[in-house]
Write a protein that holds these residues in place. Structure first.
Motif, PDB file in Angstrom:
ATOM      1  N   THR A  51      54.201 198.967  39.832  1.00 48.88           N
ATOM      2  CA  THR A  51      54.339 198.025  38.727  1.00 48.88           C
ATOM      3  C   THR A  51      53.561 196.752  39.002  1.00 48.88           C
ATOM      4  OG1 THR A  51      55.928 196.658  37.482  1.00 48.88           O
ATOM      5  CG2 THR A  51      56.485 197.171  39.768  1.00 48.88           C
ATOM      6  N   PRO A  52      53.043 196.110  37.954  1.00 47.16           N
ATOM      7  CA  PRO A  52      52.380 194.821  38.166  1.00 47.16           C
ATOM      8  C   PRO A  52      53.346 193.674  38.413  1.00 47.16           C
ATOM      9  CG  PRO A  52      52.333 195.421  35.842  1.00 47.16           C
ATOM     10  CD  PRO A  52      52.881 196.604  36.577  1.00 47.16           C
ATOM     11  N   ARG A  53      54.636 193.943  38.359  1.00 44.81           N
ATOM     12  CA  ARG A  53      55.632 192.913  38.590  1.00 44.81           C
ATOM     13  C   ARG A  53      55.852 192.735  40.096  1.00 44.81           C
ATOM     14  NH1 ARG A  53      59.376 191.035  33.963  1.00 44.81           N
ATOM     15  NH2 ARG A  53      58.951 188.891  34.545  1.00 44.81           N
ATOM     16  N   ARG A  54      56.087 191.527  40.541  1.00 42.38           N
ATOM     17  CA  ARG A  54      56.325 191.242  41.964  1.00 42.38           C
ATOM     18  C   ARG A  54      57.810 191.401  42.272  1.00 42.38           C
ATOM     19  NH1 ARG A  54      53.538 186.439  45.039  1.00 42.38           N
ATOM     20  NH2 ARG A  54      54.603 187.672  46.649  1.00 42.38           N
ATOM     21  N   VAL A  55      58.204 192.622  42.573  1.00 43.14           N
ATOM     22  CA  VAL A  55      59.600 192.883  42.912  1.00 43.14           C
ATOM     23  C   VAL A  55      59.962 192.301  44.270  1.00 43.14           C
ATOM     24  CG1 VAL A  55      59.794 194.927  41.450  1.00 43.14           C
ATOM     25  CG2 VAL A  55      59.011 195.166  43.807  1.00 43.14           C
ATOM     26  N   ASP A  56      58.955 191.982  45.100  1.00 40.62           N
ATOM     27  CA  ASP A  56      59.235 191.389  46.407  1.00 40.62           C
ATOM     28  C   ASP A  56      59.841 189.996  46.280  1.00 40.62           C
ATOM     29  OD1 ASP A  56      56.468 190.845  45.452  1.00 40.62           O
ATOM     30  OD2 ASP A  56      56.416 189.493  47.185  1.00 40.62           O
ATOM     31  N   LEU A  57      59.685 189.356  45.126  1.00 45.45           N
ATOM     32  CA  LEU A  57      60.236 188.018  44.932  1.00 45.45           C
ATOM     33  C   LEU A  57      61.701 188.029  44.535  1.00 45.45           C
ATOM     34  CD1 LEU A  57      57.290 186.282  43.010  1.00 45.45           C
ATOM     35  CD2 LEU A  57      57.799 186.240  45.468  1.00 45.45           C
ATOM     36  N   LEU A  58      62.245 189.199  44.245  1.00 41.82           N
ATOM     37  CA  LEU A  58      63.647 189.277  43.845  1.00 41.82           C
ATOM     38  C   LEU A  58      64.561 189.026  45.045  1.00 41.82           C
ATOM     39  CD1 LEU A  58      63.644 192.464  41.575  1.00 41.82           C
ATOM     40  CD2 LEU A  58      63.530 190.069  40.859  1.00 41.82           C
ATOM     41  N   ASP A  59      65.535 188.164  44.860  1.00 41.12           N
ATOM     42  CA  ASP A  59      66.586 187.989  45.856  1.00 41.12           C
ATOM     43  C   ASP A  59      67.640 189.084  45.667  1.00 41.12           C
ATOM     44  OD1 ASP A  59      65.445 185.635  46.894  1.00 41.12           O
ATOM     45  OD2 ASP A  59      66.392 184.431  45.318  1.00 41.12           O
ATOM     46  N   VAL A  60      68.472 189.293  46.675  1.00 35.30           N
ATOM     47  CA  VAL A  60      69.580 190.228  46.524  1.00 35.30           C
ATOM     48  C   VAL A  60      70.489 189.717  45.398  1.00 35.30           C
ATOM     49  CG1 VAL A  60      71.598 191.244  47.635  1.00 35.30           C
ATOM     50  CG2 VAL A  60      69.474 190.953  48.932  1.00 35.30           C
ATOM     51  N   GLY A  61      70.797 190.593  44.452  1.00 33.33           N
ATOM     52  CA  GLY A  61      71.577 190.210  43.293  1.00 33.33           C
ATOM     53  C   GLY A  61      70.733 189.789  42.105  1.00 33.33           C
ATOM     54  N   GLN A  62      69.435 189.778  42.269  1.00 29.34           N
ATOM     55  CA  GLN A  62      68.538 189.415  41.166  1.00 29.34           C
ATOM     56  C   GLN A  62      67.902 190.677  40.594  1.00 29.34           C
ATOM     57  OE1 GLN A  62      65.559 186.544  42.262  1.00 29.34           O
ATOM     58  NE2 GLN A  62      64.962 186.112  40.144  1.00 29.34           N
TER      59      GLN A  62
ATOM     60  N   ALA B  47      65.030 192.345  37.380  1.00 30.56           N
ATOM     61  CA  ALA B  47      63.861 192.070  36.553  1.00 30.56           C
ATOM     62  C   ALA B  47      63.591 193.263  35.660  1.00 30.56           C
ATOM     63  CB  ALA B  47      62.629 191.781  37.417  1.00 30.56           C
ATOM     64  N   PHE B  48      63.100 192.973  34.470  1.00 30.64           N
ATOM     65  CA  PHE B  48      62.570 194.036  33.624  1.00 30.64           C
ATOM     66  C   PHE B  48      61.180 194.386  34.141  1.00 30.64           C
ATOM     67  CE2 PHE B  48      59.785 195.113  30.009  1.00 30.64           C
ATOM     68  CZ  PHE B  48      60.392 196.304  29.611  1.00 30.64           C
ATOM     69  N   ALA B  49      60.950 195.657  34.418  1.00 34.75           N
ATOM     70  CA  ALA B  49      59.675 196.083  34.996  1.00 34.75           C
ATOM     71  C   ALA B  49      59.081 197.206  34.169  1.00 34.75           C
ATOM     72  CB  ALA B  49      59.863 196.543  36.443  1.00 34.75           C
ATOM     73  N   VAL B  50      57.792 197.116  33.942  1.00 26.48           N
ATOM     74  CA  VAL B  50      57.031 198.210  33.335  1.00 26.48           C
ATOM     75  C   VAL B  50      56.282 198.916  34.458  1.00 26.48           C
ATOM     76  CG1 VAL B  50      55.149 198.823  31.798  1.00 26.48           C
ATOM     77  CG2 VAL B  50      56.793 197.070  31.108  1.00 26.48           C
TER      78      VAL B  50
ATOM     79  N   GLY C 144      51.429 192.752  23.972  1.00 29.74           N
ATOM     80  CA  GLY C 144      52.095 191.482  24.210  1.00 29.74           C
ATOM     81  C   GLY C 144      52.970 191.486  25.435  1.00 29.74           C
ATOM     82  N   LEU C 145      52.637 192.331  26.426  1.00 25.78           N
ATOM     83  CA  LEU C 145      53.445 192.458  27.634  1.00 25.78           C
ATOM     84  C   LEU C 145      52.766 191.821  28.848  1.00 25.78           C
ATOM     85  CD1 LEU C 145      54.703 196.121  27.139  1.00 25.78           C
ATOM     86  CD2 LEU C 145      56.073 194.032  26.975  1.00 25.78           C
ATOM     87  N   GLY C 146      51.904 190.864  28.589  1.00 27.19           N
ATOM     88  CA  GLY C 146      51.241 190.191  29.696  1.00 27.19           C
ATOM     89  C   GLY C 146      52.197 189.472  30.623  1.00 27.19           C
ATOM     90  N   HIS C 147      53.405 189.119  30.131  1.00 24.95           N
ATOM     91  CA  HIS C 147      54.359 188.388  30.966  1.00 24.95           C
ATOM     92  C   HIS C 147      54.945 189.253  32.076  1.00 24.95           C
ATOM     93  CE1 HIS C 147      56.818 190.422  27.937  1.00 24.95           C
ATOM     94  NE2 HIS C 147      57.821 190.353  28.774  1.00 24.95           N
ATOM     95  N   VAL C 148      54.795 190.589  31.996  1.00 27.70           N
ATOM     96  CA  VAL C 148      55.308 191.433  33.073  1.00 27.70           C
ATOM     97  C   VAL C 148      54.240 191.694  34.130  1.00 27.70           C
ATOM     98  CG1 VAL C 148      56.953 192.508  31.505  1.00 27.70           C
ATOM     99  CG2 VAL C 148      54.770 193.650  31.961  1.00 27.70           C
ATOM    100  N   VAL C 149      53.069 191.118  33.962  1.00 30.12           N
ATOM    101  CA  VAL C 149      52.006 191.212  34.969  1.00 30.12           C
ATOM    102  C   VAL C 149      52.059 189.938  35.797  1.00 30.12           C
ATOM    103  CG1 VAL C 149      49.531 191.494  35.383  1.00 30.12           C
ATOM    104  CG2 VAL C 149      50.604 192.593  33.397  1.00 30.12           C
TER     105      VAL C 149
END
Length: 428
Positions: free
Chosen positions: A129-140, A142-145, A312-317
């Protein structure tokens, strides 16, 4: 296509050609099981061997049916029985009013739940995914494509980091793991994935928080009420044990094992003043009327024919992501892949215009050529008419008039749809 090498790099091995020709093609129109409503007595539900995937940990649909009558239709999405349209004993109006003024409860057992664990879990998900899942804290969360090599949508879902090296994923779409998951696991062997028996439900409406608290231990209230969007907490439930409670932008969810979700639904159907079960007919209306964000559903509104930047999904990149991921080359080169279509809305010019079919082609009023196709359709009480999501050719500008084969005319509009603020009362 982009192939992942043993060292985790992505090799560019496909021709960058324009993805769309002079006309849009609807994959939904050529696959009769990509989206279909079928009655309870349909042979596909009774057949052996089974023709459809039907999974509902917690038996939510059965519990609701005992109180509110049998489902009107089962909703088949990508060969999976995702949910039901509604129930014979509860009207669309009752469900709509609950979402507007109370609490609507959506069963989510038909989705696909999986986990990715291990020291390399974050790398595996990051490669998909183009989303940075590494930035998620435990308990956080994200919507990911999850993307394809073309920078289009493979599938989508919510990723919850439930441990330092552990993620739970609730996938919509056609209920399968991301297509390139096993390639990522092969590249990062210190991680493993498995389908889980998790289930969930989603509460929406202005009183959703207080409704959720009725299911939780008293000492969970303060923690749950303070959750910001896309954060969750593992909390005690009223009948013993624990479950994850996750807040999204417009809802609050409980994730748990089958026993937890089963008991939760028993309590919800026994409390009709607080909880109103909602099906996918009213969900379609809710998605189309949503103002907070573009409430797409995969694989109807977004799929392998949908380039993220066109939709319009540029925000998930995530900006600044340096690690390779499937589709990175395409998303970094929009001049090769973007600009062929846009995702917009359609509003009927006549209040009496009929419901459009998912996948139905439309034509421009000025030219008798295909100009797009419907991806979702529903009646909007706010608008007092039918409305749609649609994939539209760039030849169709916002404000243009388009039509269908029956002669009805519609207005193409930008999203989110601009609808009246007033929610109609009962019996609108």
């Amino acid at each position: 296509m982009n192939e992942m090498t043993k060292d985790g790099q992505v090799a560019e091995q496909w021709d960058r050609t324009v993805r769309h020709g002079g006309r849009l093609h609807s994959p939904l129109a050529t696959d009769g099981w990509a989206w279909r409503l079928i009655p309870p007595d349909h042979p596909a539900l009774q057949g052996r061997p089974s023709a459809l995937r039907m999974n509902d940990p917690g038996e939510a649909l059965e519990i609701i049916s005992e109180q509110y009558g049998q489902p009107e239709y089962y909703c088949v999405l990508g060969g999976n029985v995702a949910s039901v349209s509604g129930w014979t004993g509860i009207s669309f109006d009752e469900q709509y009013q609950a979402l507007a003024r109370g609490t609507g409860a959506f069963p989510c057992g038909g989705m696909y739940y999986c986990s990715v664990r291990g020291p390399d879990a974050v790398r595996v998900l990051g490669a998909l995914t183009p989303r940075r899942v590494d930035l998620l804290d435990v308990g956080q969360a994200a919507f990911a494509v999850f993307t394809t090599p073309e920078g289009t949508v493979d599938t989508e879902g919510v990723v919850l980091r439930d441990g330092e090296d552990s993620f739970q994923i609730s996938l919509g779409g056609d209920t399968r793991p991301p297509r390139w998951l096993h390639d990522a696991l092969d590249s990062y062997p210190r991680a493993w994935a498995e389908e889980t028996d998790l289930s969930s439900f989603n509460l929406k409406g202005p009183h959703r928080d207080q409704a959720m608290l009725r299911l939780l231990a008293d000492d969970a209230a303060a923690q749950v009420l303070q959750l910001p969007p896309f954060h969750g907490a593992r909390v005690g439930i009223r009948w013993g044990g624990e479950a994850w409670v996750l807040r999204t932008v417009i809802g609050i969810e409980m994730w748990g094992g089958p026993d937890v979700i089963r008991e939760a639904w028993k309590r919800m159907v026994a409390d009709p003043r607080t909880f109103t079960p909602c099906g996918w007919e009213v969900l379609a209306t809710y998605r189309l009327e949503c103002r907070e964000f573009r409430f797409y559903l995969c694989p109807l509104d977004i799929h392998r024919g949908t380039y993220l930047l066109d939709a319009g999904l540029g925000h998930v990149v995530s900006r600044g992501k340096r690690e390779p991921y499937v589709g990175r080359g395409a998303l970094e080169n929009p001049e090769y892949f973007s600009g062929q279509m846009w995702v917009g809305g359609l509003t009927a010019l006549s209040p009496g215009a009929p419901r459009r079919a998912v996948g139905e082609m439309l034509t421009s009023e000025a030219r008798d050529i295909p100009s797009g196709y419907v991806t979702s359709a529903a009646y909007s009480p706010r608008a007092g008419r039918e409305i749609c999501f649609a994939h539209l050719s760039n030849r169709v500008a916002p404000g243009s008039t388009v039509g269908f084969g029956d002669g009805s005319t519609w207005r193409a509009v930008s999203l989110p749809l601009q609808l009246p603020n007033v929610v109609p009362g009962r019996g609108y």
